[in-house]
Design a protein around this motif. Structure first.
Motif, short mmCIF file in Angstrom:
data_model
loop_
_atom_site.label_atom_id
_atom_site.label_comp_id
_atom_site.label_asym_id
_atom_site.label_seq_id
_atom_site.Cartn_x
_atom_site.Cartn_y
_atom_site.Cartn_z
N LYS A 139 -49.77 -8.79 151.19
CA LYS A 139 -49.23 -8.94 149.80
C LYS A 139 -49.51 -10.34 149.40
O LYS A 139 -49.63 -10.50 148.33
N LYS A 140 -49.36 -11.43 149.92
CA LYS A 140 -49.41 -12.77 149.52
C LYS A 140 -50.77 -13.23 149.43
O LYS A 140 -50.99 -13.80 148.24
N TYR A 141 -51.52 -12.74 150.13
CA TYR A 141 -53.16 -13.16 149.89
C TYR A 141 -53.38 -12.24 148.80
O TYR A 141 -54.25 -13.15 147.88
N ILE A 142 -53.18 -11.13 148.68
CA ILE A 142 -53.55 -10.17 147.47
C ILE A 142 -53.07 -11.13 146.12
O ILE A 142 -53.62 -11.22 145.11
N GLU A 143 -51.92 -11.52 146.21
CA GLU A 143 -51.18 -11.97 145.19
C GLU A 143 -52.01 -13.51 144.70
O GLU A 143 -51.90 -13.78 143.46
N ASP A 144 -52.68 -14.00 145.69
CA ASP A 144 -53.15 -15.23 145.24
C ASP A 144 -54.67 -15.16 144.83
O ASP A 144 -55.14 -16.16 144.44
N ARG A 201 -51.77 -19.67 135.07
CA ARG A 201 -52.49 -18.79 135.90
C ARG A 201 -53.57 -19.55 136.90
O ARG A 201 -53.69 -20.62 136.72
N GLY A 255 -56.73 -13.78 141.73
CA GLY A 255 -56.24 -13.16 140.62
C GLY A 255 -56.99 -11.74 140.35
O GLY A 255 -56.45 -11.18 139.37
N GLU A 265 -55.35 -6.34 142.47
CA GLU A 265 -53.82 -5.77 142.00
C GLU A 265 -53.39 -4.99 143.11
O GLU A 265 -54.29 -3.83 143.25
N LEU A 266 -52.38 -5.06 143.53
CA LEU A 266 -51.95 -4.11 144.66
C LEU A 266 -51.01 -3.06 143.95
O LEU A 266 -50.22 -3.25 143.16
N ARG A 286 -46.57 -8.11 154.74
CA ARG A 286 -46.18 -9.45 153.85
C ARG A 286 -47.32 -10.37 153.64
O ARG A 286 -47.60 -10.94 152.68
#
Length: 234
Positions: free
Chosen positions: A17-22, A168, A24, A27-28, A14
Motif C-alpha cells: 500500500k505504501k509503495y503504491i501510494e508513492d 504532488r 502517482g 490507484e489502489l 502495508r
C-alpha cells in the motif's frame, strides 16, 4: 492505473500500500486476503494490475493463474523462489521476491503496458519545446502533463527521480541528467549530486543550504557552490 492487492499477511499489505501510494500513476482499488474474494470482485470491476501473493488461504496464487482466464497483468509478490519458472508460463509481468525494495517495485510496475484502446497503438506525446511551458513526465505507463513553473525541485534516488510540484510527487525512471537536458538551464540548476532546483522557488541562501519557501531546505553541494554563486549571487 487501477490495481488490487491479493495478500493475506498484513505487514506485506502495508508495504504494498505504501509503495503504491508513492507512485502517482497507481490507484489502489481494493485489498483481498484470499483469491476467491478477488475473483468475485474482478467479475464486476475493471482492473489494470494485480499484485498477487502465491501462498494464500483457500486458493493459492498459482491456482488463480491456472484457473482464471483473462486476468489483468499480474505481478507476483512472494517469499518463495520455487514458482518463478512456472509463473512465467502464465505471462506474469514480474516476480518480486520478498522483501523487495521500492526501486525493485518501481522497476516491476514500469514493465506494465495496458492493451491498446480500440486496437490502436498508444501514441506517446512528443517532447515539447520549453516555450509551451509544459512538459510530459513519464510516470509508470502514463505521460503526465506538468507546468514547468510548478516544478519545485527534482531529486535523484537510485534508479529513478522524484519530481516535486505543489501537493504532488511524480516518480520517473528518467535519470537526473535527462532533466538537465530537458529543462531550461537558466531556471533549473543542479545544486547537489542528487538535486535540481527551480531557481524561481529559492527564497533564501544560508551557507550550504537553499530554502524553497519557509521550511523546505535543499543542500548546496560543495562541487556546485561556486557555479551557483556566480550565476545567482554575484
Amino acid at each position: 492505473m487501477k490495481c488490487i492487492i491479493i495478500e493475506d499477511q498484513p505487514p506485506a499489505q502495508r508495504i504494498l500500500k505504501k509503495y503504491i501510494e508513492d507512485i502517482g500513476s497507481l490507484e489502489l482499488k481494493a485489498t483481498f486476503s484470499d483469491a476467491i474474494q478477488a475473483i468475485d470482485y474482478l467479475k464486476l470491476e475493471l482492473i489494470d494490475l494485480i499484485f498477487l501473493d502465491i501462498h494464500l488461504p483457500k486458493m493459492s496464487g498459482m491456482d488463480l493463474l491456472k484457473t482464471s482466464a483473462n486476468l489483468p497483468p499480474v505481478i507476483l509478490t512472494t517469499a518463495f523462489t520455487d514458482y518463478a519458472l512456472e509463473s512465467y508460463e502464465f505471462n506474469v509481468v514480474d516476480y518480486l521476491l520478498k522483501p523487495f525494495s521500492f526501486q525493485r517495485f518501481v522497476k516491476a510496475v514500469s514493465k506494465v503496458s495496458l492493451p491498446d484502446l480500440a486496437g490502436q497503438k498508444t501514441t506517446v506525446p512528443p517532447k515539447q519545446t520549453l516555450s509551451t511551458r509544459e512538459i510530459f513526465i513519464k510516470s509508470g505507463y502514463e505521460h503526465i502533463k506538468v507546468a514547468v513553473d510548478d516544478i519545485i525541485y527534482i531529486k535523484s534516488d537510485a534508479d529513478y527521480t522524484e519530481l516535486f510540484t505543489p501537493g504532488r510527487k511524480l516518480l520517473s525512471s528518467e535519470p537526473l541528467r535527462n532533466w538537465l537536458n530537458t529543462l531550461d538551464g537558466n531556471q533549473f540548476v543542479r545544486v547537489h549530486k542528487s538535486y535540481i532546483v527551480n531557481s524561481a522557488k529559492i527564497t533564501k541562501v544560508a551557507g550550504n543550504q537553499l530554502y524553497l519557501g519557509d521550511a523546505l531546505v535543499i543542500p548546496l553541494g560543495r562541487a556546485f557552490r561556486d557555479e551557483f554563486s556566480n550565476k545567482f549571487l554575484s
